[in-house]
Design an enzyme around this catalytic site. Structure first.
Site, PDB file in Angstrom:
ATOM      1  CD  GLU A   1      42.231  39.442  41.654  1.00 39.84           C
ATOM      2  OE1 GLU A   1      42.375  38.783  42.685  1.00 39.84           O
ATOM      3  OE2 GLU A   1      41.168  40.037  41.379  1.00 39.84           O
TER       4      GLU A   1
ATOM      5  CE1 TYR B   1      40.950  41.995  38.408  1.00 38.17           C
ATOM      6  CE2 TYR B   1      39.422  40.880  36.959  1.00 38.17           C
ATOM      7  CZ  TYR B   1      40.090  40.958  38.162  1.00 38.17           C
ATOM      8  OH  TYR B   1      39.889  39.995  39.124  1.00 38.17           O
TER       9      TYR B   1
ATOM     10  CG  HIS C   1      39.149  44.148  43.358  1.00 40.13           C
ATOM     11  ND1 HIS C   1      40.285  44.109  42.584  1.00 40.13           N
ATOM     12  CD2 HIS C   1      38.866  42.855  43.681  1.00 40.13           C
ATOM     13  CE1 HIS C   1      40.679  42.843  42.443  1.00 40.13           C
ATOM     14  NE2 HIS C   1      39.846  42.071  43.113  1.00 40.13           N
TER      15      HIS C   1
ATOM     16  CG  ASP D   1      42.128  34.572  35.969  1.00 47.51           C
ATOM     17  OD1 ASP D   1      41.155  35.265  36.264  1.00 47.51           O
ATOM     18  OD2 ASP D   1      43.114  34.425  36.723  1.00 47.51           O
TER      19      ASP D   1
ATOM     20  CG  HIS E   1      42.046  35.544  40.070  1.00 47.91           C
ATOM     21  ND1 HIS E   1      41.304  35.976  38.990  1.00 47.91           N
ATOM     22  CD2 HIS E   1      41.471  36.100  41.168  1.00 47.91           C
ATOM     23  CE1 HIS E   1      40.314  36.735  39.417  1.00 47.91           C
ATOM     24  NE2 HIS E   1      40.390  36.840  40.733  1.00 47.91           N
TER      25      HIS E   1
ATOM     26  CG  HIS F   1      40.652  40.094  47.287  1.00 46.74           C
ATOM     27  ND1 HIS F   1      41.878  39.628  46.865  1.00 46.74           N
ATOM     28  CD2 HIS F   1      39.899  40.184  46.155  1.00 46.74           C
ATOM     29  CE1 HIS F   1      41.865  39.456  45.563  1.00 46.74           C
ATOM     30  NE2 HIS F   1      40.668  39.781  45.099  1.00 46.74           N
ATOM     31  CD  GLU F   2      36.062  40.347  45.830  1.00 49.02           C
ATOM     32  OE1 GLU F   2      36.011  41.189  44.925  1.00 49.02           O
ATOM     33  OE2 GLU F   2      36.563  39.224  45.666  1.00 49.02           O
TER      34      GLU F   2
END
Lengths: 102, 407
Positions: free
Chosen positions: B190, B181, B170, B267, B272, B166-167
């Site tokens: 996300e 974002y 990005h 957020d 998210h 996932h990271e």
């Protein structure tokens, strides 16, 4: 002195949104611990956030709001994983260790 | 070998080290890199490391380097613990990070023929043991950072391959669409990280879409916490429900889109949270098409990511996936129909799909089967421009009507 820690964002942002801020009350601490906290707060208050190396590019990083309330004054410190000063990091670490003991 | 590295540390000037990074011999490249990193650490300057990143990136094909933060929040003080050619080390977190970065890199190469994050062989750097009881993993724009967890709610984040992937996704998004974002583009950002994270896990386990659990971060909670995962792509809103932090707030349908402030505390508009909607669209597409998610569904989403821009919203992305499904598999194909049905099920009606007014627009670019009118303008984009112009004409007509003397 009352110190409140709120955590925002991160992979677990949906969970952090629902967790209440956590509080450390200096009056309930042993004298030595209360003195440490006061010193860390004083250092963090005057330390500016570090410059973000890649502005706007961090993803899933967390940010922290530390609110300090004392007689006659209060302060709100807000820094993130990618911008925190060493003094802010030291205060955050201290708070997290203390809160983990509760 | 140790002696050689020490020697390089002592006497080799940076410009020579930079040349050595381009050496054909791996040992020499590694020694040069170690020296540069050590020098950077000694100077306390990340800038030194960054200045050589470009030189290191070109020939390395996603070579991995893992650093240990020793529970500090300063990446500058982290120590190098494992590099590409090194055997496993004693630290299990470092090894898991190393393996996870490798699996993700291999996935992009073998499935999408993409050479690391930037498609130019960018070096993959992971930092483990970040901070004290740090409940997170994040991407700082160049590197991956993992926390150990507090041991109360969360455990070591290197334990979850899909979180790791996932990271890194990005980074891929940053090097392609660059989705902003916040709000919908952020939720899409996300979601794409979850989509690629899930695909890396499924690819590694060789699971079909039907076999997969579609959970993100199933491994990050301690055994005492009643939670399946951080998120469920199959059923957003059901990943957790407990007394400690309540119920998963992710929506599975546009009718439940959550509006939050575009601030850190909110957020960034719930990036998210609302990612649940496009997450489920991908899950539905994958099970609708059947087989492996990284085959047709993955390629449709990957091409759509590359065709997106910083401000792309859910609607535009849905339209693009439909367009790409048609280009890759044919207009009216089962794959394109699965995409259409998936978005419909989460409350997004694809523009340009047959059966609506949009069907008319499919006939506009006569003689072109790629859905483009000219210079990359898509049919839905053209439609939106015409709608905006129509609104302006109507407003002008109303203005003229007001100004026209009544008989």
């Amino acid at each position: 002195m009352k110190v409140t820690l709120a955590t925002h964002g991160g992979q677990a942002a949906a969970i952090n949104l629902r967790l209440p801020p956590r509080v450390v009350d200096a009056e309930a601490l042993p004298e030595q611990a209360a003195r440490e906290l006061a010193e860390l707060v004083e250092a963090a208050k005057t330390a500016p956030a570090a410059k973000e190396r890649r502005p706007g590019q961090a993803r899933d990083a967390m940010s922290y709001t530390i609110t300090v309330e004392d007689v006659g004054w209060s302060a709100v410190l807000n820094q993130s994983d990618t911008t925190m000063s060493p003094a802010f990091a030291a205060l955050l670490t201290w708070l997290q260790r203390r809160l983990a003991m509760e | 070998m140790t002696t050689a590295r020490r020697c390089l540390n002592c006497v080799t000037p940076p410009y020579i080290l930079k040349k050595l990074l381009e050496s054909g011999e791996e040992d020499i490249r590694q020694a040069a890199l170690n020296t540069l990193v050590s020098t950077a650490q000694l100077r306390g300057g990340r800038a030194v490391r960054a200045s050589f990143a470009g030189a290191a990136a070109a020939p390395v094909n996603g070579r991995r380097t893992i650093f240990d933060c020793h529970n500090s929040t300063s990446l500058q003080l982290a120590a190098l613990v494992r590099s590409e050619s090194d055997p496993p080390v004693a630290d299990a977190s470092a090894n898991r990070a190393f393996d996870g970065l490798g699996a993700t890199r291999d996935f992009y190469k073998k499935v999408f023929d993409r050479n690391s994050i930037d498609n130019r062989g960018m070096r993959l750097q992971g930092y483990v043991h970040f901070g004290t009881r740090y409940n997170n993993a994040f991407w700082d724009g160049q590197e991956m950072v993992f926390g150990d967890g507090d041991g109360r709610i969360f455990t070591d984040f290197t334990g979850s391959l899909d979180v790791m992937a996932h990271e890194l996704a990005h980074g891929v998004t940053e090097h392609t669409a660059g989705l902003e974002y916040h709000n919908q583009s952020g939720a899409l950002n996300e979601s794409l990280s979850d989509v690629f994270g899930a695909m890396v896990k499924q690819w590694t386990l060789h699971q079909t879409a039907a076999e997969a659990d579609w959970l993100i971060g199933a491994e990050v909670f301690t055994p005492g916490i009643k939670a399946d995962a951080l998120r469920s792509m199959k059923a957003p809103g059901t990943a957790f429900d407990n007394e400690l932090f309540g119920k998963d707030p992710q929506p599975a349908h546009m009718s439940h889109y959550v509006r939050l402030p575009d601030t850190e505390q909110g957020d960034f508009g719930g990036v998210h949270i609302n990612s649940g909607i496009p997450n489920r669209a991908f899950y539905l597409t994958a099970v609708g098409i059947g087989g492996y998610a990284w085959d047709a569904p993955g390629h449709i989403w990957y091409e759509s990511l590359k065709a997106s821009s910083a401000q792309t919203q859910f609607q535009e992305f849905a339209d693009t996936t439909y367009l790409k499904a048609g280009q890759l598999h044919g207009a009216g194909s089962a794959e394109q129909q699965a995409v259409l049905a998936a978005w419909s099920e989460v409350g997004i009606r694809v523009s340009g799909a047959p059966g609506g007014a949009e069907a008319l627009w499919e006939r506009v670019p006569a003689g072109r089967g790629d859905g483009l009118v000219h210079d990359g303008t898509t049919i839905p984009a053209l439609k939106r421009q015409i709608e905006a112009l129509s609104a302006q004409v109507n407003a002008l007509a109303e203005g003229v009507s007001v100004l026209t003397p009544k008989p």
